[in-house]
Design a protein around this motif. Sequence first.
Motif, PDB file in Angstrom:
ATOM      1  N   GLU A  26      -8.902  -6.557   5.164  1.00 22.08           N
ATOM      2  CA  GLU A  26      -8.312  -7.325   6.020  1.00 22.08           C
ATOM      3  C   GLU A  26      -7.667  -6.361   7.098  1.00 22.08           C
ATOM      4  O   GLU A  26      -7.685  -6.406   8.235  1.00 22.08           O
ATOM      5  CB  GLU A  26      -7.245  -8.410   5.761  1.00 22.08           C
ATOM      6  CG  GLU A  26      -7.845  -9.535   5.167  1.00 22.08           C
ATOM      7  CD  GLU A  26      -6.780 -10.450   4.715  1.00 22.08           C
ATOM      8  OE1 GLU A  26      -5.596 -10.254   5.113  1.00 22.08           O
ATOM      9  OE2 GLU A  26      -7.036 -11.773   4.295  1.00 22.08           O
ATOM     10  N   ARG A  27      -7.163  -5.256   6.542  1.00 23.95           N
ATOM     11  CA  ARG A  27      -6.086  -4.380   6.901  1.00 23.95           C
ATOM     12  C   ARG A  27      -7.057  -3.193   7.611  1.00 23.95           C
ATOM     13  O   ARG A  27      -6.551  -2.328   8.660  1.00 23.95           O
ATOM     14  CB  ARG A  27      -5.137  -3.863   6.034  1.00 23.95           C
ATOM     15  CG  ARG A  27      -4.086  -4.922   5.522  1.00 23.95           C
ATOM     16  CD  ARG A  27      -3.008  -5.214   6.539  1.00 23.95           C
ATOM     17  NE  ARG A  27      -2.170  -4.171   7.011  1.00 23.95           N
ATOM     18  CZ  ARG A  27      -1.604  -4.023   7.968  1.00 23.95           C
ATOM     19  NH1 ARG A  27      -1.556  -5.191   9.059  1.00 23.95           N
ATOM     20  NH2 ARG A  27      -0.772  -3.025   8.159  1.00 23.95           N
ATOM     21  N   TYR A  87       1.240  -0.100   0.405  1.00 22.23           N
ATOM     22  CA  TYR A  87       1.772   0.522   1.566  1.00 22.23           C
ATOM     23  C   TYR A  87       0.987  -0.304   2.752  1.00 22.23           C
ATOM     24  O   TYR A  87       1.687  -0.833   3.691  1.00 22.23           O
ATOM     25  CB  TYR A  87       1.608   1.994   1.728  1.00 22.23           C
ATOM     26  CG  TYR A  87       2.434   2.651   0.942  1.00 22.23           C
ATOM     27  CD1 TYR A  87       3.860   2.479   1.126  1.00 22.23           C
ATOM     28  CD2 TYR A  87       1.881   3.770   0.162  1.00 22.23           C
ATOM     29  CE1 TYR A  87       4.615   3.253   0.521  1.00 22.23           C
ATOM     30  CE2 TYR A  87       3.127   4.540  -0.483  1.00 22.23           C
ATOM     31  CZ  TYR A  87       4.364   4.286  -0.391  1.00 22.23           C
ATOM     32  OH  TYR A  87       5.426   5.119  -0.797  1.00 22.23           O
ATOM     33  N   LEU A  88      -0.388  -0.229   2.818  1.00 21.06           N
ATOM     34  CA  LEU A  88      -1.128  -1.007   3.731  1.00 21.06           C
ATOM     35  C   LEU A  88      -0.975  -2.538   3.738  1.00 21.06           C
ATOM     36  O   LEU A  88      -0.947  -2.998   4.944  1.00 21.06           O
ATOM     37  CB  LEU A  88      -2.665  -0.895   3.304  1.00 21.06           C
ATOM     38  CG  LEU A  88      -3.412   0.519   3.423  1.00 21.06           C
ATOM     39  CD1 LEU A  88      -4.859   0.393   2.786  1.00 21.06           C
ATOM     40  CD2 LEU A  88      -3.479   0.849   4.968  1.00 21.06           C
ATOM     41  N   LEU A  89      -0.486  -3.198   2.715  1.00 24.31           N
ATOM     42  CA  LEU A  89      -0.104  -4.752   2.890  1.00 24.31           C
ATOM     43  C   LEU A  89       1.128  -5.032   2.901  1.00 24.31           C
ATOM     44  O   LEU A  89       1.407  -6.243   2.764  1.00 24.31           O
ATOM     45  CB  LEU A  89      -0.750  -5.457   1.550  1.00 24.31           C
ATOM     46  CG  LEU A  89      -2.403  -4.907   1.492  1.00 24.31           C
ATOM     47  CD1 LEU A  89      -2.828  -5.512   0.156  1.00 24.31           C
ATOM     48  CD2 LEU A  89      -3.145  -5.771   2.555  1.00 24.31           C
ATOM     49  N   ALA A  90       2.154  -4.012   3.005  1.00 22.44           N
ATOM     50  CA  ALA A  90       3.474  -4.473   2.864  1.00 22.44           C
ATOM     51  C   ALA A  90       3.797  -5.259   4.356  1.00 22.44           C
ATOM     52  O   ALA A  90       4.866  -6.208   4.048  1.00 22.44           O
ATOM     53  CB  ALA A  90       4.334  -3.325   3.019  1.00 22.44           C
ATOM     54  N   LEU A 103      -3.251   6.078 -13.455  1.00 28.41           N
ATOM     55  CA  LEU A 103      -4.089   6.394 -12.427  1.00 28.41           C
ATOM     56  C   LEU A 103      -4.418   5.277 -11.309  1.00 28.41           C
ATOM     57  O   LEU A 103      -4.322   5.372 -10.124  1.00 28.41           O
ATOM     58  CB  LEU A 103      -5.498   6.875 -12.847  1.00 28.41           C
ATOM     59  CG  LEU A 103      -6.455   7.252 -12.013  1.00 28.41           C
ATOM     60  CD1 LEU A 103      -5.982   8.641 -11.030  1.00 28.41           C
ATOM     61  CD2 LEU A 103      -7.853   7.628 -12.481  1.00 28.41           C
ATOM     62  N   LEU A 104      -4.114   3.898 -11.993  1.00 27.64           N
ATOM     63  CA  LEU A 104      -4.296   2.848 -11.235  1.00 27.64           C
ATOM     64  C   LEU A 104      -3.033   2.826 -10.179  1.00 27.64           C
ATOM     65  O   LEU A 104      -3.195   2.360  -9.128  1.00 27.64           O
ATOM     66  CB  LEU A 104      -4.424   1.547 -12.104  1.00 27.64           C
ATOM     67  CG  LEU A 104      -4.124   0.143 -11.636  1.00 27.64           C
ATOM     68  CD1 LEU A 104      -5.469  -0.129 -10.539  1.00 27.64           C
ATOM     69  CD2 LEU A 104      -3.935  -0.928 -12.676  1.00 27.64           C
ATOM     70  N   ALA A 105      -1.853   3.277 -10.558  1.00 23.92           N
ATOM     71  CA  ALA A 105      -0.989   3.242  -9.541  1.00 23.92           C
ATOM     72  C   ALA A 105      -1.232   3.961  -8.558  1.00 23.92           C
ATOM     73  O   ALA A 105      -0.643   3.834  -7.355  1.00 23.92           O
ATOM     74  CB  ALA A 105       0.373   3.811 -10.242  1.00 23.92           C
ATOM     75  N   LEU A 106      -2.013   5.233  -8.480  1.00 24.39           N
ATOM     76  CA  LEU A 106      -2.149   6.005  -7.359  1.00 24.39           C
ATOM     77  C   LEU A 106      -3.112   4.972  -6.428  1.00 24.39           C
ATOM     78  O   LEU A 106      -2.662   5.084  -5.084  1.00 24.39           O
ATOM     79  CB  LEU A 106      -3.189   6.774  -7.637  1.00 24.39           C
ATOM     80  CG  LEU A 106      -3.577   7.979  -6.409  1.00 24.39           C
ATOM     81  CD1 LEU A 106      -2.572   8.606  -5.892  1.00 24.39           C
ATOM     82  CD2 LEU A 106      -4.749   9.126  -7.172  1.00 24.39           C
ATOM     83  N   PHE A 107      -4.019   4.159  -6.770  1.00 23.82           N
ATOM     84  CA  PHE A 107      -4.522   3.371  -5.633  1.00 23.82           C
ATOM     85  C   PHE A 107      -3.769   2.156  -5.241  1.00 23.82           C
ATOM     86  O   PHE A 107      -3.940   1.822  -4.329  1.00 23.82           O
ATOM     87  CB  PHE A 107      -6.133   2.953  -6.604  1.00 23.82           C
ATOM     88  CG  PHE A 107      -7.003   3.974  -6.898  1.00 23.82           C
ATOM     89  CD1 PHE A 107      -7.305   4.930  -6.231  1.00 23.82           C
ATOM     90  CD2 PHE A 107      -7.262   4.289  -8.354  1.00 23.82           C
ATOM     91  CE1 PHE A 107      -8.019   6.143  -6.520  1.00 23.82           C
ATOM     92  CE2 PHE A 107      -8.075   5.078  -8.866  1.00 23.82           C
ATOM     93  CZ  PHE A 107      -8.301   6.100  -7.860  1.00 23.82           C
ATOM     94  N   ASN A 108      -3.266   1.618  -6.238  1.00 20.18           N
ATOM     95  CA  ASN A 108      -2.255   0.361  -6.124  1.00 20.18           C
ATOM     96  C   ASN A 108      -1.403   0.366  -5.160  1.00 20.18           C
ATOM     97  O   ASN A 108      -1.234  -0.451  -4.132  1.00 20.18           O
ATOM     98  CB  ASN A 108      -1.898  -0.171  -7.529  1.00 20.18           C
ATOM     99  CG  ASN A 108      -1.169  -1.377  -7.254  1.00 20.18           C
ATOM    100  OD1 ASN A 108      -1.649  -2.476  -6.958  1.00 20.18           O
ATOM    101  ND2 ASN A 108       0.151  -1.531  -7.687  1.00 20.18           N
TER     102      ASN A 108
END
Length: 530
Positions: free
Chosen positions: A188-189, A501-504, A491-496
């Motif tokens: 979406e973003r 940030y994008l969806l805030a 490592l998931l935290a890096l992507f998550n």
Amino acid sequence: MTDHSAGAIATSPPPGGEDQSPAAGGALSGIEDAVNGVFTPISEAVAGFVFAEVTVVGVEFPWIVAWLVVAATVFTIYFGFIQVRGFRLATRIARGHYTRDDEPGEISHFQALSSAVSGTVGLGNIAGVGVAVTVGGAGATFWMIVAGLLGMCTKFVECTLGVKYREVHADGTVSGGPMHYLRKGVAERVPGAGGRVLGRALAVLAAAMILFFGVAGGNMFQANQTFAQLQSVTGGDEGFLGGDGAALIFGIVLAAVVGAVIFGGITAIGRVTSRLVPSMAILYIGACLMVIGVNLPAVPGAIAQIVSGAFTPEGVAGGAIGALIVGFQRAAFSNEAGLGSAPIAHSAVRTEHPITEGYVALLEPFIDTVVICTMTALTIVIAATPFWRDAQATAFASGGDITPDGVLVTSDAFATVLPWFPYALAVAVVLFAVSTIITWGYYGQKAWTYLFGRNAFSERVYQTVFCLFIVIGSVLTLGSVLDFADAVLFLLALFNIVGLYLLAPVVKRELIAYREKLRTGEVREVEKVG
């Protein structure tokens, strides 16, 4: 949750290993060597990146900790300190005062909260805090609390998104988590085909990482450490759990108990954890309060140590920065804020308004870090000053080669008032471990069905494999596998967090819309208790 630091709690050797027959012991050792031989180079490479250390004022710490704490700080400012302003509303939503029984979802707000808390409260709250106080001094507790308060906002963001982008199936069951909000939200973003491709790629990676940690770190490690603790308090290798085959029998029994819950799905998990989490919290906090009560005159001095030590610590590498870093690291490793795991449980909640579960989720780091970790730290500072000071001196004298035994420091603190505490600790570890295994069984299942399809056969295959690995974890210590599991989860935290940030802005719109509905009376309080 697994404590992600060397020495916080040592991974035990194969339980009961000394009493096994030479043939059995040799076979187990051969299996371990073979598996570790495959995973060691992979684990070292991934962990070397994820937990790579940077240096600030002479203090080394993993960059992933800064990544988590900076995100929590940014979200706290962006949402206007929602964890403070919305705390009272969060508690009322958790009690069901704003949710009707006919809203979509599978479990209540309180059950979703208890399920998620059961996945984070664990050995890190016992062992990790002991390490934090020893290495970072009493002042590390202050920064641990600060990091926990900041992490409340990260949970608010990711769990709102978990409900916003969840999938409600025809049979009323729900699937949610980072694999869903990364796939849908990023598409979406980020406009065009690139956004769709990026979203799908991030979703698959997230599911794979959650699945692997669920089977290894959230399962095998917990089973192994539970048996090791029970074996220790029942006489070690000479006790009734030290005999040949004891670990195998224990693993089978534990797998049967966990299987009886996870085969029932999130509704069964919610029912169990809604009773188990309060029980283990009461048991553990009750023990803390007993020690604190006996040493009540020392409480003001301990609080003064915690506050002053946060800014002018003595004997701590890096001074105040060292205390800050250690406290932030322990909090980040304990409450999982930003890792993307908790939204899976929170997504199953009954609600029409995603933001309501964001409010409820912000209570999770408060319970895990601000309450339970702080109670542990206060108990250690009050009752075990000689123990943690001696452990601190030993660690520094070694130049960092000796990491303090966090469990021992914590246990010594309780033993000053409660000589029988090792037995209570064993019960607490069992409760913590079982609740963690149950919750991560559900997390892993949602990742599995995302990757391999959602049907009854696929779910039963996963549940059977998951229970089998409980047995394996009770018998074998696959160190490199567990190290790799820790690394992939972080490592998931890096992507998550990139996704968060994008969806805030999406979360901000949900928040504004819900507040308007509260103001106009479109959403009304439902009178209920519980």
